[in-house]
Design a protein around this motif. Structure first.
Motif, PDB file in Angstrom:
ATOM      1  N   GLN A   5     -36.607  -2.791  39.622  1.00  0.00           N
ATOM      2  CA  GLN A   5     -35.774  -2.332  40.730  1.00  0.00           C
ATOM      3  C   GLN A   5     -36.230  -0.958  41.208  1.00  0.00           C
ATOM      4  OE1 GLN A   5     -31.730  -2.403  39.241  1.00  0.00           O
ATOM      5  NE2 GLN A   5     -31.550  -4.627  39.435  1.00  0.00           N
ATOM      6  N   ASP A   6     -36.853  -0.930  42.367  1.00  0.00           N
ATOM      7  CA  ASP A   6     -37.255   0.321  43.026  1.00  0.00           C
ATOM      8  C   ASP A   6     -38.075   1.213  42.089  1.00  0.00           C
ATOM      9  OD1 ASP A   6     -37.326   1.815  45.371  1.00  0.00           O
ATOM     10  OD2 ASP A   6     -35.694   3.115  44.709  1.00  0.00           O
ATOM     11  N   ILE A   7     -39.080   0.617  41.420  1.00  0.00           N
ATOM     12  CA  ILE A   7     -39.896   1.353  40.463  1.00  0.00           C
ATOM     13  C   ILE A   7     -40.937   2.217  41.176  1.00  0.00           C
ATOM     14  CG2 ILE A   7     -41.679   1.110  38.688  1.00  0.00           C
ATOM     15  CD1 ILE A   7     -38.933   0.676  37.580  1.00  0.00           C
ATOM     16  N   CYS A   8     -40.939   3.495  40.837  1.00  0.00           N
ATOM     17  CA  CYS A   8     -41.951   4.432  41.318  1.00  0.00           C
ATOM     18  C   CYS A   8     -42.603   5.101  40.122  1.00  0.00           C
ATOM     19  CB  CYS A   8     -41.331   5.507  42.214  1.00  0.00           C
ATOM     20  SG  CYS A   8     -40.582   4.897  43.736  1.00  0.00           S
ATOM     21  N   PHE A   9     -43.887   5.451  40.279  1.00  0.00           N
ATOM     22  CA  PHE A   9     -44.574   6.198  39.225  1.00  0.00           C
ATOM     23  C   PHE A   9     -45.577   7.139  39.868  1.00  0.00           C
ATOM     24  CE2 PHE A   9     -48.051   7.015  36.295  1.00  0.00           C
ATOM     25  CZ  PHE A   9     -47.368   7.441  35.170  1.00  0.00           C
ATOM     26  N   GLN A  10     -45.476   8.405  39.495  1.00  0.00           N
ATOM     27  CA  GLN A  10     -46.472   9.380  39.924  1.00  0.00           C
ATOM     28  C   GLN A  10     -46.745  10.330  38.780  1.00  0.00           C
ATOM     29  OE1 GLN A  10     -44.038  10.776  43.332  1.00  0.00           O
ATOM     30  NE2 GLN A  10     -44.280  12.825  42.467  1.00  0.00           N
ATOM     31  N   HIS A  23     -41.928   2.213  44.997  1.00  0.00           N
ATOM     32  CA  HIS A  23     -40.756   1.382  45.281  1.00  0.00           C
ATOM     33  C   HIS A  23     -41.033  -0.116  45.065  1.00  0.00           C
ATOM     34  CE1 HIS A  23     -38.955   5.027  46.857  1.00  0.00           C
ATOM     35  NE2 HIS A  23     -40.030   5.199  47.602  1.00  0.00           N
ATOM     36  N   ILE A  24     -41.439  -0.435  43.832  1.00  0.00           N
ATOM     37  CA  ILE A  24     -41.727  -1.822  43.476  1.00  0.00           C
ATOM     38  C   ILE A  24     -40.428  -2.562  43.160  1.00  0.00           C
ATOM     39  CG2 ILE A  24     -42.887  -3.352  41.842  1.00  0.00           C
ATOM     40  CD1 ILE A  24     -44.860  -1.833  43.540  1.00  0.00           C
ATOM     41  N   ASN A  25     -40.197  -3.673  43.831  1.00  0.00           N
ATOM     42  CA  ASN A  25     -39.051  -4.542  43.567  1.00  0.00           C
ATOM     43  C   ASN A  25     -39.571  -5.950  43.314  1.00  0.00           C
ATOM     44  OD1 ASN A  25     -36.398  -2.961  44.154  1.00  0.00           O
ATOM     45  ND2 ASN A  25     -37.770  -2.420  45.850  1.00  0.00           N
ATOM     46  N   LEU A  26     -39.371  -6.450  42.092  1.00  0.00           N
ATOM     47  CA  LEU A  26     -39.894  -7.752  41.709  1.00  0.00           C
ATOM     48  C   LEU A  26     -38.950  -8.449  40.738  1.00  0.00           C
ATOM     49  CD1 LEU A  26     -43.684  -7.072  40.970  1.00  0.00           C
ATOM     50  CD2 LEU A  26     -42.776  -8.504  42.819  1.00  0.00           C
ATOM     51  N   GLU A 212     -48.206  -0.762  46.250  1.00  0.00           N
ATOM     52  CA  GLU A 212     -47.119  -1.529  46.857  1.00  0.00           C
ATOM     53  C   GLU A 212     -47.400  -3.024  46.754  1.00  0.00           C
ATOM     54  OE1 GLU A 212     -45.407   1.103  50.436  1.00  0.00           O
ATOM     55  OE2 GLU A 212     -47.490   0.503  50.735  1.00  0.00           O
ATOM     56  N   VAL A 213     -46.330  -3.809  46.696  1.00  0.00           N
ATOM     57  CA  VAL A 213     -46.468  -5.266  46.726  1.00  0.00           C
ATOM     58  C   VAL A 213     -46.723  -5.690  48.170  1.00  0.00           C
ATOM     59  CG1 VAL A 213     -45.324  -7.480  46.352  1.00  0.00           C
ATOM     60  CG2 VAL A 213     -44.983  -5.613  44.720  1.00  0.00           C
ATOM     61  N   CYS A 214     -47.880  -6.298  48.407  1.00  0.00           N
ATOM     62  CA  CYS A 214     -48.193  -6.707  49.783  1.00  0.00           C
ATOM     63  C   CYS A 214     -48.320  -8.214  49.908  1.00  0.00           C
ATOM     64  CB  CYS A 214     -49.453  -6.014  50.279  1.00  0.00           C
ATOM     65  SG  CYS A 214     -50.942  -6.435  49.359  1.00  0.00           S
ATOM     66  N   GLY A 215     -48.020  -8.933  48.821  1.00  0.00           N
ATOM     67  CA  GLY A 215     -48.037 -10.386  48.877  1.00  0.00           C
ATOM     68  C   GLY A 215     -47.428 -10.952  47.612  1.00  0.00           C
ATOM     69  N   GLU A 216     -46.665 -12.027  47.736  1.00  0.00           N
ATOM     70  CA  GLU A 216     -46.039 -12.662  46.585  1.00  0.00           C
ATOM     71  C   GLU A 216     -45.697 -14.092  46.941  1.00  0.00           C
ATOM     72  OE1 GLU A 216     -42.104 -12.215  43.664  1.00  0.00           O
ATOM     73  OE2 GLU A 216     -42.339 -10.915  45.417  1.00  0.00           O
TER      74      GLU A 216
END
Length: 241
Positions: A5-10, A23-26, A212-216
């Motif tokens: 849910q809304d995963i960010c990493f820096q 902002h990964i949501n999967l 970012e997720v650009c395809g699923e």
């Protein structure tokens, strides 16, 4: 089920710095899921965030509805998450039997331990008492590591580019191992890979580019777009498969 849910990493705390994950949501259900994308797109980072090796800068990770975001890699392993590295670790002084017993959590009979090696295409009698050292090839180590994951019987098994550093013969055997795993799956398998042959046996494919997720979607939906270059983020892919 695994949910991000809304995963960010820096790496840096500087808000102006470009993050590795954005902002990964999967949602990852039971089955065989492959994550692909260009080098530097964040695939291995996401795998390590899921396993607990890295902690996300923000967002939540749920496993079967339980928030595991703050759990350590050891605690996540206890919850049923396994992680196989690109380059398996060699353990001087330990035998293959020792590692399988450690993975299983309790001593196995010799026959039962050998069954796990047979499942990954290794002749058990030739390997069960071998030391895990430089005498083993990369392909042999990969298959031994997969045998350990099977012995653990976890909810989620993560493999980070299992094809890395192995020869064509070993890769062909690896494909057969994953095909068998797919048929006998008990939980979820998540594989980070560039290889078309691995993507082709996945139930679902997730494409990650520039964090970012650009395809699923299913392999029938995603793989043709990857191969033809018609995916929305195809300009970032740079010969993924």
């Amino acid at each position: 089920m695994l949910e991000l849910q809304d995963i960010c990493f820096q790496v840096s705390e500087d808000p102006e710095e470009k993050g590795i994950l954005k902002h990964i949501n999967l949602k990852i259900n039971d089955g065989f899921v492959a994550i692909t994308g260009p080098n530097g797109g964040g695939k291995s980072t996401m795998a390590k965030v899921i396993a607990g090796i890295l902690k996300p800068t923000s967002g939540r990770i749920l496993l079967d509805g339980e928030d595991i975001t703050e759990l350590s890699v050891t605690q996540r392993a206890q919850k049923g998450i396994s992680f196989a590295f690109q380059q398996p670790v060699r353990f001087k002084g330990l035998t293959v039997l020792d590692l399988i017993n450690l993975a299983h959590g309790e001593p196995l009979s010799l026959n039962n331990a050998c069954k796990y090696l047979s499942e990954v295409g290794l002749c058990a009698k030739d390997y069960i008492h071998r030391e895990v050292n430089a005498s083993l090839s990369g392909g042999e180590l990969k298959r031994i590591e997969i045998a350990m994951v099977i012995a653990r019987g976890t909810k989620l098994s993560i493999f980070d580019e299992p094809e890395a550093g192995i020869d064509l013969w070993s890769f062909n055997n690896l494909i057969r191992v994953f095909q068998d795993l797919r048929q006998n799956i008990n939980g979820s398998i998540l594989i980070i890979s560039h290889q078309e042959r691995i993507l082709n046996i996945a139930d679902r494919i997730i494409v990650l580019a520039d964090g970012e997720v650009c395809g699923e979607g299913t392999k029938e939906e995603i793989l043709p777009e990857l191969l033809s270059g018609t995916l929305a983020c195809s300009t970032l892919m740079n010969k993924v498969v």
